[in-house]
Design a protein around this motif. Structure first.
Motif, PDB file in Angstrom:
ATOM      1  N   TRP A 149      -9.568   1.423  -0.569  1.00  0.00           N
ATOM      2  CA  TRP A 149      -8.226   0.985  -0.982  1.00  0.00           C
ATOM      3  C   TRP A 149      -7.485   0.267   0.154  1.00  0.00           C
ATOM      4  N   LEU A 150      -7.896   0.468   1.402  1.00  0.00           N
ATOM      5  CA  LEU A 150      -7.264  -0.259   2.500  1.00  0.00           C
ATOM      6  C   LEU A 150      -7.539  -1.756   2.418  1.00  0.00           C
ATOM      7  N   ASP A 151      -8.608  -2.136   1.728  1.00  0.00           N
ATOM      8  CA  ASP A 151      -8.964  -3.550   1.587  1.00  0.00           C
ATOM      9  C   ASP A 151      -8.311  -4.201   0.372  1.00  0.00           C
ATOM     10  N   ASP A 152      -7.551  -3.423  -0.383  1.00  0.00           N
ATOM     11  CA  ASP A 152      -6.841  -3.961  -1.548  1.00  0.00           C
ATOM     12  C   ASP A 152      -5.463  -4.431  -1.081  1.00  0.00           C
ATOM     13  N   PRO A 153      -5.199  -5.751  -1.064  1.00  0.00           N
ATOM     14  CA  PRO A 153      -3.921  -6.250  -0.528  1.00  0.00           C
ATOM     15  C   PRO A 153      -2.711  -5.651  -1.233  1.00  0.00           C
ATOM     16  N   ALA A 154      -2.812  -5.414  -2.536  1.00  0.00           N
ATOM     17  CA  ALA A 154      -1.678  -4.881  -3.284  1.00  0.00           C
ATOM     18  C   ALA A 154      -1.329  -3.466  -2.832  1.00  0.00           C
ATOM     19  N   ILE A 155      -2.347  -2.685  -2.458  1.00  0.00           N
ATOM     20  CA  ILE A 155      -2.112  -1.326  -1.964  1.00  0.00           C
ATOM     21  C   ILE A 155      -1.722  -1.353  -0.492  1.00  0.00           C
ATOM     22  N   ALA A 156      -2.471  -2.108   0.303  1.00  0.00           N
ATOM     23  CA  ALA A 156      -2.246  -2.138   1.745  1.00  0.00           C
ATOM     24  C   ALA A 156      -0.831  -2.575   2.107  1.00  0.00           C
ATOM     25  N   ALA A 157      -0.258  -3.446   1.300  1.00  0.00           N
ATOM     26  CA  ALA A 157       1.090  -3.942   1.574  1.00  0.00           C
ATOM     27  C   ALA A 157       2.137  -2.841   1.478  1.00  0.00           C
ATOM     28  N   ARG A 158       1.797  -1.748   0.798  1.00  0.00           N
ATOM     29  CA  ARG A 158       2.752  -0.653   0.605  1.00  0.00           C
ATOM     30  C   ARG A 158       2.494   0.514   1.555  1.00  0.00           C
ATOM     31  N   LEU A 159       1.562   0.337   2.481  1.00  0.00           N
ATOM     32  CA  LEU A 159       1.183   1.416   3.390  1.00  0.00           C
ATOM     33  C   LEU A 159       1.693   1.158   4.798  1.00  0.00           C
ATOM     34  N   VAL A 160       1.763   2.226   5.578  1.00  0.00           N
ATOM     35  CA  VAL A 160       2.071   2.145   7.006  1.00  0.00           C
ATOM     36  C   VAL A 160       0.901   2.780   7.743  1.00  0.00           C
TER      37      VAL A 160
END
Length: 340
Positions: free
Chosen positions: A26-37
């Motif tokens: 999921w770290l490689d999914d831009p839609a998810i990664a954009a919401r993570l710190v």
């Protein structure tokens, strides 16, 4: 009498893993990664999902053989449905675990929490985990997450007290630190408890080491009945296998230190807690890959429980009063015995 009841999370939501790069796809999914710190310090990484209840999505170490997970990483679907129960860990405020029948008496009034989640017969884990947290100050290795609750009388079961909470999450000195704080913003006293709900990789060789004094026995609804001896107390002192008992129980008066060890992998993770995290929950259900060792300030159903404060936990915050305490998880690599 069984010590636990059915758990609302299904087994397939938590696969046992110590090394699995696929678990971080999921770290490689831009839609998810954009919401993570993502925090980093040396080889350690901590990934936060503020929108998913201020949860920790992963805590791992970068190695030549791939990520070495110290906590069970989030499931990919957890981000779509915003489910902290499928994360690595999440904050518990303004109380931990269940409140019987979702109600209790306080300061001459009945506090009715019924209807806040139809999945559960009893109120569960407070309300902070059900809402997004706001990202505050951040650096490469630390971040502040903020949550403020404003009661809404139109929402069934809404917590009726206004409060503010903060998590300071930091990687330093080879460890993960989480400082939890909360302030009563209501114009009246507020009952309160807090904790964190970490999931650990569970294997056949996993052992849990902790000095505890007694266990809260529980009924079929995982609500405490009495505090007393249990074979798990001695087993924890010696190094307990998660498969030894069917547990979802509170342990009182622990030393505020616990170690989860994987001796076959020559590694362990030590949890340390400040006062008033004077209670520990072990969730190790039978025939299930999940494992939690949770530092908390109160036993389950503390607002209804009868017993000395040191056995029940929790507190009352006066208007404007603030509470703060720190938890840490320190990884170790060693070939020695992991017993405390």
């Amino acid at each position: 009498m069984r010590d636990v009841s059915l758990n609302p999370v299904q087994p397939d939501q938590a696969q046992p893993v110590t090394r699995a790069a696929a678990q971080l796809a999921w770290l490689d999914d831009p839609a998810i990664a954009a919401r993570l710190v993502t925090l980093s310090a040396g080889a350690l990484r901590a990934v936060l999902a503020p929108e998913v209840g201020g949860a920790l999505a992963a805590f791992y170490e970068v190695t030549p053989d791939g990520p070495l997970h110290w906590l069970r990483p989030a499931a990919a679907e957890a981000f779509d449905v915003r489910d902290p129960l499928r994360m690595a860990s999440f904050p518990l405020l303004p109380y931990c675990n269940r409140i019987r029948d979702a109600r209790f008496e306080f300061d001459g009034a009945t506090i009715d929490l019924a209807g806040n989640d139809p999945r559960f017969a009893h109120a569960l884990h407070g309300n902070a985990w059900r809402h997004p947290w706001r990202v505050g100050a951040r650096s490469g290795n630390a971040v502040d997450l903020h949550f403020e609750h404003e009661p809404d009388a139109s929402v069934p079961g809404d917590w009726p007290f206004r409060y503010r909470a903060r998590q300071r999450i930091e990687l330093r000195d080879g460890a993960l630190y989480i400082t939890l704080s909360a302030q009563n913003l209501a114009g009246r006293p507020m009952p309160f408890g807090m904790g964190h709900h970490p999931y650990y990789p569970r294997t056949a060789a996993t052992r849990i080491h902790a000095e505890v004094q007694a266990m809260w026995h529980a009924d079929a609804d995982v609500l405490p009945t009495h505090l007393g001896p249990h074979p798990a107390v001695d087993a924890l002192r010696a190094g307990m296998s998660p498969d030894a008992f069917d547990l979802d129980n509170n342990f009182a008066n622990w030393s505020r230190v616990a170690t989860i060890a994987w001796p076959d992998e020559h590694r362990s993770l030590t949890l340390r807690a400040d006062a008033p995290f004077d209670h520990m929950v072990v969730f190790a259900p039978a025939d299930d890959p999940q494992l939690c060792v949770e530092p908390v300030t109160n036993t389950t159903d503390c607002f209804n429980a009868v017993g000395p404060r040191e056995q029940v936990g929790g507190c009352v915050l006066q208007p404007g009063e603030e509470i703060e305490a720190t938890l840490s998880w320190t990884p170790h690599h060693s070939s020695r015995n992991f017993a405390i």
